[in-house]
Design an enzyme around this catalytic site. Structure first.
Site, mmCIF file in Angstrom:
data_model
loop_
_atom_site.group_PDB
_atom_site.id
_atom_site.type_symbol
_atom_site.label_atom_id
_atom_site.label_comp_id
_atom_site.label_asym_id
_atom_site.label_seq_id
_atom_site.Cartn_x
_atom_site.Cartn_y
_atom_site.Cartn_z
ATOM 1 C CE LYS A 1 15.457 -80.671 -96.564
ATOM 2 N NZ LYS A 1 14.652 -79.435 -96.638
ATOM 3 C CG ASN B 1 13.230 -76.168 -98.670
ATOM 4 O OD1 ASN B 1 14.381 -75.874 -98.369
ATOM 5 N ND2 ASN B 1 12.879 -77.385 -99.023
#
Length: 337
Positions: free
Chosen positions: A135, A175
């Site tokens: 991100k 993640n």
């Protein structure tokens, strides 16, 4: 997991955010396979620290627990006394929480990063590895924006640390599969609640898959090999979220629900601009610092291959993909973990 020498032997190691998913896994792995002098678990969560003390009570002589916040520079200075290695995992990580509490996210993710850097230089820490995330690349939400700034700070910190000789580097991945806040436990909770069709943002959505041991392996590799200023990027497979939802749904079905705020269709970990000074290796990429503070160009990178013009490392355009069978196998491993 790559084999590495005992980089922790006789060293004092401090892990910020040490009670989180990654912090706790690092503690377990280092204690199992290496011989550190001690590990300091630094976090602001008193309750989680008490649980860790019970779980790791057989390692009592190796572990220290410090209550503290990366926002508090004085506390970091005290905690970093006599420490040789710092792994910085602490951050505000929930996209929606950061959007609603932007100043708090900036205090933790940016100001906290600055405090870690200053404390590490002042206490002459040998190496600092900061954990990043996809991100931070072309960010579309505040969380990603704060992590981008954090990454830049840790890379640039090498310009300030020549006297102390502290070397800072960054490790980037998506993640971790099964970690708190990732899609797998979210889907599990929905199934427990009786949901029969799992929600998917868009059937085209893709993500990278990395498990906890792969992430730890890259962190250890960075600690062993970083010369200062590099960003180590995991080379990992992609998968389709809709296929994961079909596997985990009781009915084998999913429903498209549209994008949430700050959500991307695909994950990106290397942009075309970064690719110009990125080298590819068998198991990872290394984004070289644009400024060579340590004269590192010929020390470590001879085996790396330059990337072609226009290369983008994204979950959509990845060279490696998990097929349905491979995805199911990895999911079963997580279920039995």
């Amino acid at each position: 997991m790559r084999k590495v020498k005992d980089i922790f032997k006789g060293k004092a190691v401090l892990i910020t955010g040490g009670t989180g998913t990654m912090g706790k896994s690092l503690v377990r792995y280092i204690l199992k396979y290496f011989e550190p002098h001690r590990i300091i678990v630094f976090s602001r969560d008193e309750y989680r620290q008490s649980l860790m003390k019970q779980e790791f009570r057989m390692y009592g002589d190796k572990l220290r627990y410090f209550i503290g916040d990366v926002r508090d520079k004085d506390r970091l200075l005290r905690a970093f006394d006599g420490v040789q290695i710092v792994i910085h995992t602490a951050a505000m990580k929930q996209v929606a929480t950061c959007e609603y509490n932007p100043i708090e996210a900036i205090k933790t993710n940016i100001m906290g990063a600055m405090n870690v850097i200053d404390a590490a230089i002042d206490r002459k820490v040998e190496k600092v590895v900061a954990l990043s995330i996809d991100k931070a690349v072309n960010p579309v939400n505040l969380y990603g924006g704060t992590k981008l700034v954090s990454d830049k700070l840790f890379v640039a910190a090498n310009a300030y640390s020549k006297i102390a000789k502290t070397k800072f580097s960054v490790v980037r991945y998506g993640n971790v599969a099964g970690s708190r806040g990732s899609v797998i436990p979210y889907f599990r909770d929905l199934v427990k609640e009786g949901v029969t069709k799992l929600p998917v943002t868009d059937k085209r959505m893709t993500r990278f898959w990395i498990d906890i041991e792969e992430a730890i392996g890259l962190i250890l590799y960075a600690l062993e090999n970083a010369q200062g200023g590099e960003t180590f990027v995991a080379k990992i497979p992609s998968f389709k979220i809709c296929e994961l939802a079909e596997m985990m749904s009781p009915t084998g079905e999913y429903v498209e629900v549209g994008f949430r705020e700050g959500e991307k269709l695909h994950e990106v970990m290397i942009t075309a601009e970064d690719a110009r000074h990125t080298l590819e290796y068998e198991n990872h990429y290394v984004i070289l610092p644009e400024y060579d503070w340590w004269n590192i160009q010929n020390k470590f990178y001879g085996e790396g291959k330059k990337l072609e013009d226009g290369f983008i490392y994204s979950s959509e355009k990845n060279r490696e993909w998990l097929n349905t069978e491979e995805l199911l196998e990895r999911l079963e491993v997580l279920n039995n973990f």
